[in-house]
Scaffold this active site. Structure first.
Site, short mmCIF file in Angstrom:
data_model
loop_
_atom_site.label_atom_id
_atom_site.label_comp_id
_atom_site.label_asym_id
_atom_site.label_seq_id
_atom_site.Cartn_x
_atom_site.Cartn_y
_atom_site.Cartn_z
N LEU A 18 0.84 -1.21 0.00
CA LEU A 18 0.00 0.00 0.00
C LEU A 18 0.87 1.26 0.00
CD1 LEU A 18 -2.79 1.26 0.05
CD2 LEU A 18 -2.79 1.08 2.55
N HIS A 703 11.31 20.91 8.36
CA HIS A 703 10.33 20.09 7.62
C HIS A 703 9.99 20.73 6.28
CE1 HIS A 703 9.91 17.58 11.08
NE2 HIS A 703 9.62 18.62 11.83
#
Ligand code: GLN
Ligand code: ZN
Length: 763
Positions: A18, A703
């Site tokens: 997945l 980030h």
């Protein structure tokens, strides 16, 4: 006859199918149909793996997150994504990630990127869910299509389906009221959507529905308890049977409530709430099913089947058909199949069980209960042999380590002098300027680094070649840092694959799987190392790299270690001793490393505790006990050094208010934290507490690919200086830089250093 069932199955796939399908779709490399096909293939395959059960979960599959699925089912989408006119699945990914691949091309001009939904930890696990958003105006509108599609698939496959949904009270508890309104006020308009959902399921021939209410294992005030009463009185329509499902902990004060709600069955975590089962049996009305979660869904150890049967048999005799058995919680939190493992030590492998093996254990228990132990004698004999071997194995039990733990006393965790005396000595030695600059440890993990590591692992590069390659990387980062004129340097962590695995691989008592992946959020998985035995450190783990790095520069080189609490919280841990004991063992091992670094002349040592907060127990009443031993373990690790040695710690999150006293108690000389996004507001916690030691509030959001300007950094630091005296402030990024490119890191750090220099002249 006892009924067997499962609460949920890992959906990521035994080989992370997945994950790869999602990421390929997001990159625009495969079609939506291809992704949906992978989804239905995985469901099909997971259902057939569970075919031996009497009831199989349906609806536990999610492309991103089961809570986000529930938000879609209830028609509760954030305002900002409602005008999207693309595909529903794409809109779903927009809530999850802020955008979907399709946005970029087709919808960039109209309804493209939006802010991603906030993510937070699912109870006390390392799984993260997308937080439902509420306002006073939130309305709900049922969309059962996802669940019905999956039920239709299950029906074709002949699955004995038990739909899984999140219950209304837990759903509200998990969410956040964006306008600070009262979430509970939404209950009356939420319940009709649930009634309609249950009616729909009944109309599709569903008998039992698993309705998850793990909020019942948390502390609930009277209003929330009352919400349960109201909700379940409304859901008691008599059309489907409800299995009220709790997990992760004991019910405690909510026990009488859970027993008397008008549902047809109750599931409890018989691992974590073992001691309550007797009381539950006594209080549960005689017409209700009791489902006991007897296989631990949170760890990877084999169940002691004999002991479990000794306990279950009398319960079965008295409850008869009313007894169901299952894993304690969804198997989402464990890897899929132990049989995939090719490289695990065979003996250690014989002690383990992943999701499929746990379901086999459940089957053995059911057969033993229904037909007698003799019917599964072979399996039981093999099980007790493995359990016995583990219990007595010299690989698990190391008398020297146990003796060291017994020898821990209060002096071990105490620094020689208090902070202000140490700070003066450190200042004299390190001669750092005001607003000293540093980084958090890692520099970009470049393609060359990864290539060298994989060649080394594959045996195509020898140890000397690998060492030379890593030293080359270290030399590069030292050169870059000198050119940037940073004050305290790091070696850059090139040689580390992961901040926990790197240490686990060098400690005795740890094992590593190849496919032991567990979903952390979305497509992100982690492969926690397996802490199976008493922990010891056969030899130094970092000293050679750090001393090499120090040899290249006159500036102080920071030794870089991961702390015991973080190593513990990111591992699968032992179930045969308390977490605190495993943590103390890790603390003693890392302490030896700290002392060896000091002996080698390293004057600044950082011990990362990125996951300290993650270990907080579910109930606040248990926080103190955890924080006490967690802090003690950090102190044991860090505090054996001389006053002159400066200890740093690092934590990458932004909530300190409720744990600030413990953070202060750690007594690190310097703490670096993640603050750039919060505009320094979270320093209030330190300010209000009068936190006494030095702080490096992050000024560079690592980030994001954005490069912070000098002005922005100065502005943040000025805000910091309004709260913390400048003499105690450091200037650094939020966290390590391993996921960034040098092309971003260079200019960003350059701005950071210029900002610090400008602040010094201003001061
Ligand atoms: N020293 C680590 C690094 O820089 C810290 C990572 C973290 O806190 N998650 O990568
Ligand atoms: Zn961090």
């Amino acid at each position: 006859m006892v009924t067997t069932h499962n609460l949920g199955f890992p959906r990521i796939g035994a080989k992370r199918e997945l994950k790869f399908a999602l990421e390929s779709y997001w990159r625009g490399e495969s079609s939506r149909e291809a992704l949906k096909d992978v989804g239905s293939h995985l469901r099909k395959c997971h259902w057939s793996m569970q075919a031996g059960l009497n009831l199989v979960p349906v609806g536990d599959f999610a492309f991103y997150d089961q809570v986000l699925d529930m938000s879609f089912t209830l028609g509760n989408l954030p305002e900002r994504v409602r005008d999207f006119h693309g595909d529903v699945l794409d809109n779903y990914f927009r809530v999850a990630r802020g955008r979907s691949a399709q946005d970029v091309e087709a919808h960039s001009a109209c309804c493209g990127g939006v802010a991603a939904g906030e993510m937070t930890k699912w109870f006390d696990t390392n799984y993260h869910y997308i937080v439902p958003e509420f306002t006073a105006a939130t309305a709900f509108k049922l969309d059962a299509s996802r669940l019905l599609e999956q039920l239709a698939e299950a029906k074709v496959q002949g699955v004995k389906a038990k739909p899984v949904i999140i219950g209304p009270v837990t759903y509200l508890a998990l969410g956040k009221a964006k306008d600070n309104s009262d979430k509970l006020a939404l209950l009356p308009c939420l319940l009709p959507a649930y009634v309609q959902l249950l009616d729909t399921l009944a109309a599709h021939g569903i008998d039992w529905v698993q309705i998850d209410e793990p909020a019942l294992v948390t502390e609930l005030d009277a209003a929330w308890q009352q919400a349960f009463v109201t909700a379940y009185a409304t859901l008691d329509t008599g059309k489907v049977k409800l299995l009220l499902t709790t997990y992760f902990g004991p019910l405690e004060a909510n026990l009488p409530l859970a027993c008397k709600l008008p549902v047809q069955g109750l599931h409890v975590d018989a691992i974590n709430a073992h001691a309550e089962v007797e009381q539950i049996i006594a209080q549960l009305p005689a017409d209700k099913v009791l489902s006991l979660g007897v296989i631990n869904g949170r760890n990877i150890w084999k169940t002691d089947l004999h002991a479990t049967l000794d306990w279950l048999e009398p319960i079965h005799r008295s409850l008869q058909n009313r007894l169901w058995i299952a894993p304690s919680c969804s198997l989402l939190h464990v890897p899929v199949d132990l049989d995939s493992e090719q490289k695990l030590d065979r003996e250690i492998q014989s002690w383990l069980a992943f999701a499929l093996q746990k379901l086999e254990e459940l089957q053995v228990l059911a057969t033993a209960l229904n037909k007698g132990r003799v019917q599964v004698q072979e399996a039981l004999v093999a099980n007790s042999a493995a359990i016995e071997k583990r219990r007595t194995s010299p690989r698990v039990h190391n008398p020297a380590v146990k003796a060291a733990i017994a020898g821990i006393d209060a002096t071990l965790g105490k620094r020689v002098s208090p902070y202000d005396q140490r700070a003066a000595k450190q200042a004299a030695l390190l001669k750092l300027p005001l607003y000293p600059t540093t980084t958090i440890g890692s520099f970009p993990q470049t393609a060359q680094i990864r290539h060298a590591r994989s060649e080394y692992k594959a045996g195509r590069l020898d140890a000397a070649g690998y060492k030379a390659a890593m030293q080359g990387e270290i030399a590069r980062s030292v050169r870059e840092q000198e050119a940037l004129d940073l004050d305290v340097l790091v070696h850059g962590e090139a040689e580390r694959n992961d901040m926990v695995e790197y240490f686990g691989e060098q400690l005795q008592g740890y094992a590593f799987s190849q496919f032991g992946w567990v979903q952390s959020y979305g497509s992100r998985c982690v492969k926690p190392p397996i802490l199976f035995g008493d922990i010891s450190r056969p030899q130094p783990m970092t000293v050679e790299w750090i001393t090499y790095a120090q040899s290249l520069t006159k500036k102080p080189m920071k030794g870089m270690l991961t702390g015991p609490v973080t190593i513990l919280n990111w591992s699968f841990v032992r179930d045969d001793q308390p977490r605190s004991v495993s943590c103390r063992q890790l603390a003693l091992a890392i302490r030896e490393e700290v002392l060896d670094l000091e002996k080698a002349g390293v004057r600044v040592i950082q011990i990362d505790e990125a996951a300290l907060r993650e270990g907080l127990p579910l109930r606040r009443s248990q926080w103190k006990e955890y924080l006490d031993w967690a802090v003690e373990c950090f102190r044991i690790t860090a505090n054996g050094v001389a006053d002159e040695t400066q200890i740093h710690t690092h934590m990458c999150y932004s909530e300190f208010n409720d744990i600030i006293a413990s953070i202060a108690d750690m007594d690190a000389d310097v703490i670096t934290i993640e603050t750039s996004r919060s505009d320094m507001e979270l320093l209030d916690a330190f300010d209000n507490f009068k936190y006494p030691n030095e702080i490096g509030p992050g000024v560079y959001d690592i980030h994001s690919p954005n490069i912070p300007t000098k002005e922005h950094i100065m502005q943040l630091m000025k805000k910091a200086a309004e709260r913390i005296p400048a003499e105690r402030l450091w200037v650094n990024p939020d966290c390590g830089l391993k996921t960034r490119q040098w092309s971003e890191v260079g200019p960003a750090l350059n701005n950071m250093v210029s900002a610090a220099k400008a602040l010094r002249t201003d001061a």
